[in-house]
Scaffold this active site. Structure first.
Site, PDB file in Angstrom:
ATOM      1  N   GLU A  36       4.892   4.941  37.368  1.00 31.12           N
ATOM      2  CA  GLU A  36       5.430   3.592  37.487  1.00 31.12           C
ATOM      3  C   GLU A  36       4.253   2.706  37.907  1.00 31.12           C
ATOM      4  O   GLU A  36       3.587   3.015  38.892  1.00 31.12           O
ATOM      5  CB  GLU A  36       6.528   3.578  38.552  1.00 31.12           C
ATOM      6  CG  GLU A  36       7.271   2.263  38.608  1.00 31.12           C
ATOM      7  CD  GLU A  36       8.386   2.272  39.649  1.00 31.12           C
ATOM      8  OE1 GLU A  36       8.831   1.183  40.016  1.00 31.12           O
ATOM      9  OE2 GLU A  36       8.782   3.361  40.094  1.00 31.12           O
ATOM     10  N   ARG A 262       6.509  18.524  44.829  1.00 26.57           N
ATOM     11  CA  ARG A 262       5.417  17.562  44.901  1.00 26.57           C
ATOM     12  C   ARG A 262       4.353  18.046  45.869  1.00 26.57           C
ATOM     13  O   ARG A 262       4.594  18.856  46.754  1.00 26.57           O
ATOM     14  CB  ARG A 262       5.866  16.155  45.250  1.00 26.57           C
ATOM     15  CG  ARG A 262       6.882  15.901  46.241  1.00 26.57           C
ATOM     16  CD  ARG A 262       7.074  14.402  46.526  1.00 26.57           C
ATOM     17  NE  ARG A 262       7.743  13.650  45.478  1.00 26.57           N
ATOM     18  CZ  ARG A 262       7.310  12.479  45.001  1.00 26.57           C
ATOM     19  NH1 ARG A 262       6.210  11.928  45.462  1.00 26.57           N
ATOM     20  NH2 ARG A 262       7.974  11.844  44.085  1.00 26.57           N
ATOM     21  N   LYS A 272       3.679   5.330  47.684  1.00 29.29           N
ATOM     22  CA  LYS A 272       2.950   4.148  47.232  1.00 29.29           C
ATOM     23  C   LYS A 272       3.315   2.924  48.074  1.00 29.29           C
ATOM     24  O   LYS A 272       2.491   2.051  48.310  1.00 29.29           O
ATOM     25  CB  LYS A 272       3.244   3.876  45.753  1.00 29.29           C
ATOM     26  CG  LYS A 272       2.439   4.784  44.844  1.00 29.29           C
ATOM     27  CD  LYS A 272       2.637   4.428  43.395  1.00 29.29           C
ATOM     28  CE  LYS A 272       3.864   5.085  42.844  1.00 29.29           C
ATOM     29  NZ  LYS A 272       4.016   4.912  41.389  1.00 29.29           N
TER      30      LYS A 272
HETATM   31  P1  ATP Z   1       6.483   6.655  44.955  1.00 31.75           P
HETATM   32  O1  ATP Z   1       7.906   7.109  45.178  1.00 31.75           O
HETATM   33  O2  ATP Z   1       5.599   6.749  46.141  1.00 31.75           O
HETATM   34  O3  ATP Z   1       6.397   5.314  44.283  1.00 31.75           O
HETATM   35  P2  ATP Z   1       6.547   8.151  42.577  1.00 31.75           P
HETATM   36  O4  ATP Z   1       6.694   9.598  42.598  1.00 31.75           O
HETATM   37  O5  ATP Z   1       7.776   7.387  42.268  1.00 31.75           O
HETATM   38  O6  ATP Z   1       5.878   7.703  43.927  1.00 31.75           O
HETATM   39  P3  ATP Z   1       5.524   7.658  39.982  1.00 31.75           P
HETATM   40  O7  ATP Z   1       4.581   6.616  39.519  1.00 31.75           O
HETATM   41  O8  ATP Z   1       6.933   7.572  39.536  1.00 31.75           O
HETATM   42  O9  ATP Z   1       5.428   7.696  41.558  1.00 31.75           O
HETATM   43  O10 ATP Z   1       4.943   9.084  39.629  1.00 31.75           O
HETATM   44  C1  ATP Z   1       4.496   9.447  38.345  1.00 31.75           C
HETATM   45  C2  ATP Z   1       4.590  10.930  38.198  1.00 31.75           C
HETATM   46  O11 ATP Z   1       3.825  11.588  39.199  1.00 31.75           O
HETATM   47  C3  ATP Z   1       6.018  11.409  38.351  1.00 31.75           C
HETATM   48  O12 ATP Z   1       6.281  12.371  37.362  1.00 31.75           O
HETATM   49  C4  ATP Z   1       6.063  11.998  39.720  1.00 31.75           C
HETATM   50  O13 ATP Z   1       7.010  12.999  39.804  1.00 31.75           O
HETATM   51  C5  ATP Z   1       4.625  12.514  39.891  1.00 31.75           C
HETATM   52  N1  ATP Z   1       4.257  12.537  41.300  1.00 31.75           N
HETATM   53  C6  ATP Z   1       4.327  11.521  42.174  1.00 31.75           C
HETATM   54  N2  ATP Z   1       3.964  11.925  43.405  1.00 31.75           N
HETATM   55  C7  ATP Z   1       3.650  13.231  43.302  1.00 31.75           C
HETATM   56  C8  ATP Z   1       3.193  14.220  44.226  1.00 31.75           C
HETATM   57  N3  ATP Z   1       3.006  13.930  45.517  1.00 31.75           N
HETATM   58  N4  ATP Z   1       2.977  15.467  43.768  1.00 31.75           N
HETATM   59  C9  ATP Z   1       3.158  15.752  42.463  1.00 31.75           C
HETATM   60  N5  ATP Z   1       3.580  14.882  41.554  1.00 31.75           N
HETATM   61  C10 ATP Z   1       3.818  13.623  41.953  1.00 31.75           C
HETATM   62 MG    MG Z   2       8.946   7.392  40.497  1.00 35.20          MG
END
Ligand code: ATP
Ligand code: MG
Length: 560
Positions: A36, A262, A272
């Site tokens: 995102e 994760r 984030k």
């Molecule tokens: P936040 O909730 O902090 O905004 P997010 O997981 O929603 O983080 P995204 O941009 O949606 O962030 O993540 C893109 C991809 O990276 C998704 O498939 C997510 O599952 C993966 N991802 C995010 N954080 C992690 C992590 N800590 N370990 C492994 N994969 C991750």
């Molecule tokens: Mg997300």
């Protein structure tokens, strides 16, 4: 990327192997990385990137980059650009397959109309509050909305009018008609579309209704012919809904959602939203502050793509959440830099030495190894002269026990030079040491077949040749292993006030005068350092990537 060819198996690869055996998806493997664009990528994303692109590569498949931009308000072009840069830097390539979920807004709308026509979606005119109150609890079923049994015609008309902007934000939503009594709360008629007047970075003001992630994601995957949609564990409970949309739309060759744990790291935060707070509120200098767990921060700190890929591999893929020790990440970069970084001499806190028996104007060019771990790295020369600097910490007027460095009457070896002996300690009127007077033993030149040895070897730089530099030493950004553990406290209460130590009077050997941003070195005995991008011709700035002592290697040894 050689290291990926021997990737150990994991449960995701097992699933793919089985699918291939059974001839699913005609033998295709197609993954995607779906960030995102609401922040910079962090080390957790790197794990997901390595996993998705790594699988595609190993199975001769493809991996798409898809921006999951269904949330108009939080997303910015700056983030899109940084995400592209970071993935490329990590060493992965989506070729011509960069997509935006917003590219599919038209098709997503058409699919929603199809669901309405099949009576599996309806427009609900309840307020957000009412919808929430009628959801029930995990143990009690929810209540059906009074609008649930609207006719297809009415639903079609309302949904179209929602799109055309006839209604205020929040006046209606489109919901999937599933089961208000489902034990899975996500199946209780989830919202598919909401009205939201917000400018979108990609579609501008074209739309005033936006699809929800749970609806947009499976369809975006299907449109892109994704076979394995790998995501993190929190989506496990959403999987029945992921499947439901694809089944109800009668889509063939459906992608399969697979969840993994994760990555969590101690002494940092990875959300984030929280990283953004650190940036906005000035706790760090930006998303690329070398203390941040972001890829841009790690890059500026001196991490290499190889070290991060190796780290991701080491962490592995699991089905249960666990916290990884930061020391493992540091171990990965040490291992890489040990091979690639030239050894150089830098004095962080200088103490002057005059070698009283060395000729005043003489300068010798002494030979030294660039990297004893890599003989192909060759040798270079460093100038030696009467006046040099050593590290303040390498001298004690009154030495503690087992101190083998310099003290009055003692000898040490100057790395790649001579043995010197400390004869006099010169002080100013306040009693502070200003310089040491030493003598050198001309018969002890390094590499000249000298038989005499002493216990301590220290680094040094020649005064007339040394180059000034600023050196930034970093400590953990947080003092608590898990800054988010205590609900009653703000995570920022655990910020380490001493996470940055700027040393502005450092001296480095003359060869570093031309070092360029991103160049990496081992400062002998001090750690690995990297030239900061803010470094200019007139002012050299180094970031310490990591100190030399490897606590992870010690742990590994103990375990053996
Ligand atoms: P936040 O909730 O902090 O905004 P997010 O997981 O929603 O983080 P995204 O941009 O949606 O962030 O993540 C893109 C991809 O990276 C998704 O498939 C997510 O599952 C993966 N991802 C995010 N954080 C992690 C992590 N800590 N370990 C492994 N994969 C991750
Ligand atoms: Mg997300």
């Amino acid at each position: 990327m050689e290291e990926n060819t021997n990737t150990p198996s994991n449960f995701i690869r097992d699933i793919i192997d089985k699918d291939l055996e059974e001839g699913k998806h005609n033998g295709r493997v197609h993954t995607r990385f779906p960030p995102e664009p609401n922040g910079y990528l962090h080390i957790g994303h790197a794990k997901s990137i390595c996993l998705n692109f790594g699988i595609a590569k190993d199975y001769n498949g493809l991996c798409n980059l898809r921006f999951d931009d269904t949330n108009p308000e939080k997303e910015e072009v700056e983030y899109v650009d940084s995400i592209e840069e970071d993935i490329r830097w990590l060493g992965f390539d989506w070729e011509d397959r960069m997509y935006f979920a917003s590219d599919y807004f038209g098709r997503l709308y058409d699919f929603a109309v199809q669901l309405i026509k099949e009576s599996t979606a309806y427009v609900d005119s309840s307020s957000a509050e009412e919808i929430k109150n009628n959801r029930g609890t995990p143990t009690e079923p929810g209540n059906e909305s009074p609008f649930r049994n609207r006719t297809v015609e009415e639903n079609l008309k309302l949904f179209e009018e929602m799109k055309e902007g006839k209604y205020e934000d929040g006046a209606h939503v489109l919901r999937a008609k599933i089961d208000m009594a489902s034990p899975n709360m996500h199946m209780r008629d989830p919202v598919m579309y909401r009205i939201k007047r917000a400018e979108h970075h990609n579609t501008g003001n074209e739309w005033c209704i936006y699809p929800m992630y749970d609806y947009a994601h499976p369809i975006s995957d299907w449109i892109e012919h994704i076979t394995h949609s790998i995501c993190t564990l929190e989506f496990e409970i959403h999987r029945p809904l992921y499947d439901w949309f694809l089944i109800e739309l009668h889509l063939e060759d459906r992608p399969q959602q697979i969840e993994f744990a994760r990555l969590g790291l101690n002494y940092t935060v990875m959300s984030k939203r929280k990283l953004l707070q650190l940036v906005k509120e000035g706790y760090v200098a930006g998303w690329d502050d070398p203390r941040m767990p972001t890829l841009s921060g790690l890059r500026r700190r001196g991490y290499t793509p190889e070290s991060i890929r190796n780290f991701s591999e080491r962490v592995g893929v699991a089905k249960r959440d666990a916290v990884t020790d930061y020391a493992l990440l540091e171990h990965s970069i040490r291992e890489d830099l040990n091979i690639r970084a030239s050894r150089v001499m830098a004095v962080l806190k200088p103490l002057k030495i005059v070698i009283t028996n060395y000729p005043d104007d003489k300068v010798e060019q002494l030979e030294t190894d660039n990297n004893p771990e890599d003989t192909s790295a060759g040798k270079r020369t460093i100038p030696f002269s009467k006046n040099i600097f050593i590290e303040q910490d390498d001298f004690r007027e009154v030495p503690p026990k087992k101190f083998h460095r310099l003290y009055p009457g003692n000898e040490v070896r100057l790395k790649s030079a001579y043995i010197i002996k400390c004869n006099d300690v010169i002080k100013n009127e306040n009693g502070e040491i200003t310089e040491l007077h030493c003598t050198y033993d001309p018969a002890t030149k390094s590499g000249a077949g000298d038989s005499r040895s002493v216990k301590g070897t220290i680094h040094w730089v020649s005064e007339p040749h040394a180059v000034k530099a600023e050196v930034r030493l970093y400590d953990r950004l947080f003092t608590a292993e898990d800054p988010e553990a205590d609900d009653t406290k703000d995570f920022k209460e655990f910020i380490n006030p001493h996470s940055l130590d700027i040393m502005s009077d450092c001296l480095v050997e003359p060869g570093l005068a031309d070092a360029k941003p991103g160049d990496k070195f081992q400062f002998i005995r001090q750690g690995y350092f990297c030239v900061d991008p803010l470094s200019t011709e007139g002012k050299l700035v180094f970031n310490r990537t990591v100190a030399l002592r490897d606590s992870w290697a010690r742990i590994e040894k103990k375990g053996k």
